[in-house]
Scaffold this motif. Structure first.
Motif, PDB file in Angstrom:
ATOM      1  N   ARG A  15       0.784  -1.230   0.000  1.00  0.00           N
ATOM      2  CA  ARG A  15       0.000   0.000   0.000  1.00  0.00           C
ATOM      3  C   ARG A  15       0.816   1.280   0.000  1.00  0.00           C
ATOM      4  O   ARG A  15       0.296   2.353  -0.295  1.00  0.00           O
ATOM      5  N   THR A  16       2.093   1.223   0.333  1.00  0.00           N
ATOM      6  CA  THR A  16       2.923   2.432   0.308  1.00  0.00           C
ATOM      7  C   THR A  16       3.671   2.568  -1.022  1.00  0.00           C
ATOM      8  O   THR A  16       4.520   3.442  -1.161  1.00  0.00           O
ATOM      9  N   ASP A  21       7.986   3.923  -4.871  1.00  0.00           N
ATOM     10  CA  ASP A  21       7.655   4.403  -3.536  1.00  0.00           C
ATOM     11  C   ASP A  21       6.778   5.649  -3.634  1.00  0.00           C
ATOM     12  O   ASP A  21       7.122   6.621  -4.318  1.00  0.00           O
ATOM     13  N   SER A  48      -3.281   4.497   1.816  1.00  0.00           N
ATOM     14  CA  SER A  48      -2.139   3.691   2.265  1.00  0.00           C
ATOM     15  C   SER A  48      -2.250   3.216   3.716  1.00  0.00           C
ATOM     16  O   SER A  48      -1.574   2.263   4.100  1.00  0.00           O
ATOM     17  N   ASN A  49      -3.033   3.907   4.530  1.00  0.00           N
ATOM     18  CA  ASN A  49      -3.113   3.621   5.974  1.00  0.00           C
ATOM     19  C   ASN A  49      -1.782   3.845   6.674  1.00  0.00           C
ATOM     20  O   ASN A  49      -1.554   3.308   7.765  1.00  0.00           O
ATOM     21  N   ASP A  50      -0.899   4.620   6.040  1.00  0.00           N
ATOM     22  CA  ASP A  50       0.418   4.888   6.618  1.00  0.00           C
ATOM     23  C   ASP A  50       0.471   6.346   7.073  1.00  0.00           C
ATOM     24  O   ASP A  50       0.598   7.267   6.264  1.00  0.00           O
ATOM     25  N   ARG A  51       0.380   6.546   8.359  1.00  0.00           N
ATOM     26  CA  ARG A  51       0.363   7.901   8.933  1.00  0.00           C
ATOM     27  C   ARG A  51       1.603   8.693   8.547  1.00  0.00           C
ATOM     28  O   ARG A  51       1.542   9.933   8.426  1.00  0.00           O
ATOM     29  N   ALA A  52       2.707   8.018   8.329  1.00  0.00           N
ATOM     30  CA  ALA A  52       3.951   8.714   8.005  1.00  0.00           C
ATOM     31  C   ALA A  52       3.861   9.470   6.684  1.00  0.00           C
ATOM     32  O   ALA A  52       4.587  10.446   6.473  1.00  0.00           O
ATOM     33  N   LEU A  53       2.979   9.028   5.801  1.00  0.00           N
ATOM     34  CA  LEU A  53       2.852   9.688   4.497  1.00  0.00           C
ATOM     35  C   LEU A  53       2.047  10.983   4.566  1.00  0.00           C
ATOM     36  O   LEU A  53       1.974  11.721   3.582  1.00  0.00           O
ATOM     37  N   LEU A  95      -5.821  10.056   6.458  1.00  0.00           N
ATOM     38  CA  LEU A  95      -4.683   9.626   7.266  1.00  0.00           C
ATOM     39  C   LEU A  95      -4.672  10.200   8.677  1.00  0.00           C
ATOM     40  O   LEU A  95      -4.134   9.577   9.599  1.00  0.00           O
TER      41      LEU A  95
END
Length: 371
Positions: A91-92, A271, A311-316, A342
């Motif tokens: 997902r990322t 990426d 993505s469910n990626d908080r870092a993004l 996010l």
């Protein structure tokens, strides 16, 4: 003489890197014109107004060039060497359609078509014209009429030998060449391509509503991605291979060995964070000689931001927040939506309160309000 010429033409096509060849009559696809008109009348072509221009020309090659006597259809295999659906779990990273991971097939095939056309004129005389998605031609119905495969329920060409992975090229010639037998439908009761579509873009077998298709949404659509399709896009940032990849006939396909069409390492699973940092110059450099370049940087980054939101990626979130200040209204709006997916509601609300509604575009303002 014409049979001998065709045999030699077939051998020459193979030498030039074509994987299949067939010949049909210019008047062989009259029925396809009716289906195409129904497609246009329903509005399913969306904003692709070029499809609606002179539709009567598409169903009969003779309206494009009255002297044509034979239509030569050629295919180049681009089957991938790995499962195109596997990337959807990363997902990322972004999923780019298989056909767009290498050099632009238009350029690769056009050179071969011109070389084969020159050979044909030298060997048999007459005149020729070559096309690779460059004219009002219904390539897929012509390919079926020439025996290369059939249009499956996903409306794309399917081959018993190459599955769903064929690039098509066309040569019109004034020479009379022996015709090949048209292929027939081998889909049977299978619905795999219809059932896998993330956005339900097939209202019925053999019918596509392009307005719901992720390939259309990520490539042809010039505005914001409609909200109803954003979650379904997942991490697909350019095109969609789902209906192609799931076809059972792919089990007979062999991976392409064409070096110029081979995936570039950086485009197999790029990426998302790195892609979000592309400015116009770096976008053009990364996608030089690629069909992706035609979408332009802003539409591409719009797609990347939708993937970031999924993505469910908080870092993004940091990448999306940075793009709130992008020069493109399209990008800023997508950045707002990504952040809404996010960030926790309180953080998103705080960020929205700090925005200056009077100073931002109406569409971006709407994204803040609706997200």
């Amino acid at each position: 003489m014409s049979a001998i010429l065709k045999e030699s033409l077939t051998r020459q096509a193979s030498l030039l890197g074509f994987d299949c060849i067939g010949v049909t009559d210019p008047g062989a696809i009259a029925q396809a014109g009716r289906h195409f008109r129904e497609f246009l009348d329903s509005g399913a072509h969306g904003d692709m107004e070029w499809l609606a221009a002179n539709p009567e020309r598409r169903s009969d090659p003779r309206t494009l060039w009255s002297q044509v006597r034979s239509v030569i259809m050629l295919g180049v295999n681009y089957a991938p060497d790995e499962d195109p659906l596997a990337i959807l779990q990363q997902r990322t990273r972004g999923a780019i359609s298989v056909y767009a991971q290498g050099d632009d097939y238009h350029d690769v095939i056009r050179k071969r078509l011109k070389a084969l056309a020159r050979w044909l004129v030298a060997a048999g005389g007459g005149d020729v014209k070559v096309f690779v998605d460059t004219a009002a031609i219904m390539e897929k119905p012509l390919a079926q009429a020439a025996g290369l495969g059939w249009q499956g329920k996903h409306t794309n060409l399917v081959s018993r030998q190459f599955g769903s992975w064929l690039f098509l090229g066309v040569i019109f010639t004034t020479s009379e060449l022996p015709r090949d037998e048209a292929d027939i439908d081998h889909c049977g009761s299978c619905r795999a391509c219809l059932d896998i579509c993330p956005t339900a873009a097939f209202p019925a077998p053999y019918k596509l509503d392009a307005r719901r298709c992720i390939s259309y949404l990520t490539i042809e659509n010039k505005g914001p991605i409609p909200r109803e399709f954003r979650k379904a896009m997942g991490n697909r940032i350019y095109g969609c291979d789902d209906c192609l990849a799931v076809c059972p006939w792919n089990k007979f396909a062999q991976a392409s060995h064409e070096a110029k069409l081979a995936p570039r390492g950086g485009l197999r699973a790029p990426d998302l964070a790195a892609l979000a940092r592309l400015d116009d110059a770096s976008f053009r450099a990364l996608f030089a000689k690629s069909p992706v370049k035609r979408t332009g940087r802003d539409r591409f980054i719009r797609n990347v931001l939708i993937a970031i939101g999924n993505s469910n990626d908080r870092a993004l979130a940091a990448e999306a927040e940075r793009l709130l200040g992008d020069a493109s209204e399209l990008v800023r709006g997508a950045a707002v939506w990504a952040l809404s997916q996010l960030l926790p509601p309180n953080e998103f609300a705080s960020l929205a309160s700090r925005a200056a509604p009077a100073e931002i575009d109406a569409s971006v303002k709407a994204e803040w309000h609706l997200s």
